[in-house]
Design a protein around this motif. Structure first.
Motif, mmCIF file in Angstrom:
data_model
loop_
_atom_site.group_PDB
_atom_site.id
_atom_site.type_symbol
_atom_site.label_atom_id
_atom_site.label_comp_id
_atom_site.label_asym_id
_atom_site.label_seq_id
_atom_site.Cartn_x
_atom_site.Cartn_y
_atom_site.Cartn_z
ATOM 1 N N TYR A 3 1.098 -0.999 -0.154
ATOM 2 C CA TYR A 3 0.374 0.711 0.542
ATOM 3 C C TYR A 3 1.287 1.316 -0.354
ATOM 4 C CZ TYR A 3 -3.964 -3.188 1.388
ATOM 5 O OH TYR A 3 -4.990 -3.904 1.039
ATOM 6 N N THR A 4 0.390 2.270 -0.646
ATOM 7 C CA THR A 4 0.955 4.168 -0.177
ATOM 8 C C THR A 4 0.702 4.210 0.276
ATOM 9 O OG1 THR A 4 1.343 2.976 -2.668
ATOM 10 C CG2 THR A 4 1.891 6.010 -1.618
ATOM 11 N N ALA A 5 1.481 4.885 1.481
ATOM 12 C CA ALA A 5 0.742 5.978 2.681
ATOM 13 C C ALA A 5 1.307 7.451 2.282
ATOM 14 C CB ALA A 5 1.626 5.030 4.021
ATOM 15 N N GLN A 6 0.035 8.493 2.671
ATOM 16 C CA GLN A 6 1.142 9.597 2.015
ATOM 17 C C GLN A 6 1.151 10.801 3.504
ATOM 18 O OE1 GLN A 6 2.137 10.786 0.055
ATOM 19 N NE2 GLN A 6 1.930 9.445 -1.464
ATOM 20 N N VAL A 7 1.628 10.693 4.186
ATOM 21 C CA VAL A 7 2.461 11.126 5.620
ATOM 22 C C VAL A 7 1.801 13.069 5.238
ATOM 23 C CG1 VAL A 7 2.465 11.055 7.685
ATOM 24 C CG2 VAL A 7 2.604 9.616 6.278
ATOM 25 N N LYS A 8 1.169 13.443 5.495
ATOM 26 C CA LYS A 8 1.277 14.842 5.696
ATOM 27 C C LYS A 8 1.219 15.800 6.529
ATOM 28 C CE LYS A 8 -1.684 18.667 4.681
ATOM 29 N NZ LYS A 8 -3.131 18.819 4.499
ATOM 30 N N VAL A 9 2.712 16.295 7.082
ATOM 31 C CA VAL A 9 2.885 16.288 8.585
ATOM 32 C C VAL A 9 2.944 17.889 8.224
ATOM 33 C CG1 VAL A 9 4.920 16.706 10.094
ATOM 34 C CG2 VAL A 9 4.536 14.838 8.966
ATOM 35 N N MET A 10 2.789 18.649 9.319
ATOM 36 C CA MET A 10 2.266 20.684 9.253
ATOM 37 C C MET A 10 2.659 20.858 10.675
ATOM 38 S SD MET A 10 1.391 21.385 6.494
ATOM 39 C CE MET A 10 1.065 22.980 6.462
ATOM 40 N N PRO A 11 3.027 22.358 10.566
ATOM 41 C CA PRO A 11 2.516 22.420 11.653
ATOM 42 C C PRO A 11 1.507 23.101 12.258
ATOM 43 C CG PRO A 11 3.512 24.408 10.368
ATOM 44 C CD PRO A 11 2.872 22.897 9.803
ATOM 45 N N ALA A 56 -1.930 -1.471 7.321
ATOM 46 C CA ALA A 56 -1.008 -0.352 6.357
ATOM 47 C C ALA A 56 -1.148 1.072 7.607
ATOM 48 C CB ALA A 56 -1.150 -0.281 5.014
ATOM 49 N N LYS A 57 -2.085 1.296 6.911
ATOM 50 C CA LYS A 57 -2.464 2.819 7.681
ATOM 51 C C LYS A 57 -2.429 2.652 9.557
ATOM 52 C CE LYS A 57 -5.754 6.386 8.558
ATOM 53 N NZ LYS A 57 -7.468 7.351 8.131
ATOM 54 N N ALA A 58 -2.102 1.954 10.421
ATOM 55 C CA ALA A 58 -1.574 1.239 11.276
ATOM 56 C C ALA A 58 -0.062 1.568 11.637
ATOM 57 C CB ALA A 58 -2.184 0.283 12.158
ATOM 58 N N ILE A 59 0.707 1.077 10.569
ATOM 59 C CA ILE A 59 1.318 0.314 10.767
ATOM 60 C C ILE A 59 2.171 2.457 10.319
ATOM 61 C CG2 ILE A 59 3.790 0.421 8.764
ATOM 62 C CD1 ILE A 59 1.908 -2.147 8.843
ATOM 63 N N ALA A 60 1.766 2.976 9.634
ATOM 64 C CA ALA A 60 2.132 4.263 8.950
ATOM 65 C C ALA A 60 1.894 5.782 10.104
ATOM 66 C CB ALA A 60 1.436 4.974 7.814
ATOM 67 N N GLU A 61 0.979 5.165 10.734
ATOM 68 C CA GLU A 61 0.783 6.195 11.664
ATOM 69 C C GLU A 61 1.590 5.973 13.183
ATOM 70 O OE1 GLU A 61 -3.009 6.964 15.542
ATOM 71 O OE2 GLU A 61 -3.750 6.427 13.381
ATOM 72 N N ASP A 62 2.272 4.908 12.941
ATOM 73 C CA ASP A 62 3.180 4.321 13.626
ATOM 74 C C ASP A 62 4.173 4.833 13.574
ATOM 75 O OD1 ASP A 62 4.086 3.153 17.056
ATOM 76 O OD2 ASP A 62 4.950 1.375 15.284
ATOM 77 N N ALA A 63 5.008 5.032 12.412
ATOM 78 C CA ALA A 63 6.011 6.180 12.145
ATOM 79 C C ALA A 63 5.958 7.336 12.012
ATOM 80 C CB ALA A 63 5.888 5.203 10.652
ATOM 81 N N ALA A 64 4.734 7.756 12.258
ATOM 82 C CA ALA A 64 4.145 9.199 12.746
ATOM 83 C C ALA A 64 4.583 9.709 12.833
ATOM 84 C CB ALA A 64 3.545 9.735 11.217
ATOM 85 N N LYS A 65 4.100 8.942 14.327
ATOM 86 C CA LYS A 65 3.914 8.554 15.773
ATOM 87 C C LYS A 65 5.647 8.636 15.922
ATOM 88 C CE LYS A 65 -0.668 7.768 17.297
ATOM 89 N NZ LYS A 65 -1.862 7.129 17.518
ATOM 90 N N LYS A 66 6.195 7.707 16.503
ATOM 91 C CA LYS A 66 7.201 7.610 16.844
ATOM 92 C C LYS A 66 9.261 7.976 16.178
ATOM 93 C CE LYS A 66 6.689 3.030 18.450
ATOM 94 N NZ LYS A 66 7.091 1.647 18.314
ATOM 95 N N LEU A 67 8.667 8.581 14.279
ATOM 96 C CA LEU A 67 9.432 9.387 14.286
ATOM 97 C C LEU A 67 9.196 10.827 12.928
ATOM 98 C CD1 LEU A 67 12.840 9.187 13.586
ATOM 99 C CD2 LEU A 67 12.009 7.443 11.251
ATOM 100 N N LEU A 68 8.843 10.528 11.940
ATOM 101 C CA LEU A 68 8.116 11.451 10.814
ATOM 102 C C LEU A 68 7.530 12.763 11.584
ATOM 103 C CD1 LEU A 68 6.141 8.935 8.048
ATOM 104 C CD2 LEU A 68 8.949 9.728 8.745
ATOM 105 N N ASN A 70 6.893 15.666 14.668
ATOM 106 C CA ASN A 70 6.723 16.055 16.246
ATOM 107 C C ASN A 70 5.615 16.524 17.024
ATOM 108 O OD1 ASN A 70 7.907 17.592 18.950
ATOM 109 N ND2 ASN A 70 9.188 18.430 17.986
ATOM 110 N N GLN A 71 4.869 15.648 17.318
ATOM 111 C CA GLN A 71 3.324 15.418 17.931
ATOM 112 C C GLN A 71 3.828 17.103 18.951
ATOM 113 O OE1 GLN A 71 2.531 11.584 18.949
ATOM 114 N NE2 GLN A 71 0.966 12.272 17.078
ATOM 115 N N VAL A 72 4.573 17.405 19.967
ATOM 116 C CA VAL A 72 3.938 18.875 20.320
ATOM 117 C C VAL A 72 4.385 20.098 19.671
ATOM 118 C CG1 VAL A 72 5.695 20.450 21.880
ATOM 119 C CG2 VAL A 72 5.847 17.831 21.755
ATOM 120 N N MET A 73 4.949 19.990 18.111
ATOM 121 C CA MET A 73 5.109 21.356 17.132
ATOM 122 C C MET A 73 3.914 20.768 15.905
ATOM 123 S SD MET A 73 9.017 22.014 17.814
ATOM 124 C CE MET A 73 8.720 23.064 16.280
ATOM 125 N N GLU A 74 3.770 19.740 16.016
ATOM 126 C CA GLU A 74 3.206 18.840 14.351
ATOM 127 C C GLU A 74 1.981 18.479 14.587
ATOM 128 O OE1 GLU A 74 7.054 19.264 11.441
ATOM 129 O OE2 GLU A 74 6.733 17.337 13.102
#
Length: 81
Positions: A3-11, A56-68, A70-74
């Motif tokens: 699956y292709t996961a698109q992760v959009k990260v914004m401040p 696939a979404k759960a895996i992408a969410e895990d990656a976003a939370k752990k690395l992709l 910064n949940q304090v700022m993004e």
């Protein structure tokens, strides 16, 4: 399946976006004063091997939370294609 996961990260909207402010100033200098706000973020594409779209979404969410992101700022948003 792949699956292709698109992760959009914004401040976060509550925080100052220095990159956005710099671009905003540049646009104003170019005569594009009708643009009233700019926010700069990241778009990350992941190829995820998983049994289902939900997995696939759960895996992408895990990656976003752990690395992709910064949940304090993004904040992040994930779409699976």
């Amino acid at each position: 399946m792949i699956y292709t996961a698109q992760v959009k990260v914004m401040p976060l909207k509550e925080l100052l976006d220095p990159q956005g402010k710099a671009v905003m100033g540049g646009l104003g200098n170019l005569g594009l004063g009708s643009i009233k706000d700019v926010r700069i973020g990241k778009n990350i594409t992941l190829q995820v091997e998983a049994e289902s779209e939900a997995a696939a979404k759960a895996i992408a969410e895990d990656a976003a939370k752990k690395l992709l992101a910064n949940q304090v700022m993004e904040m992040f948003e994930i779409t699976i294609g």
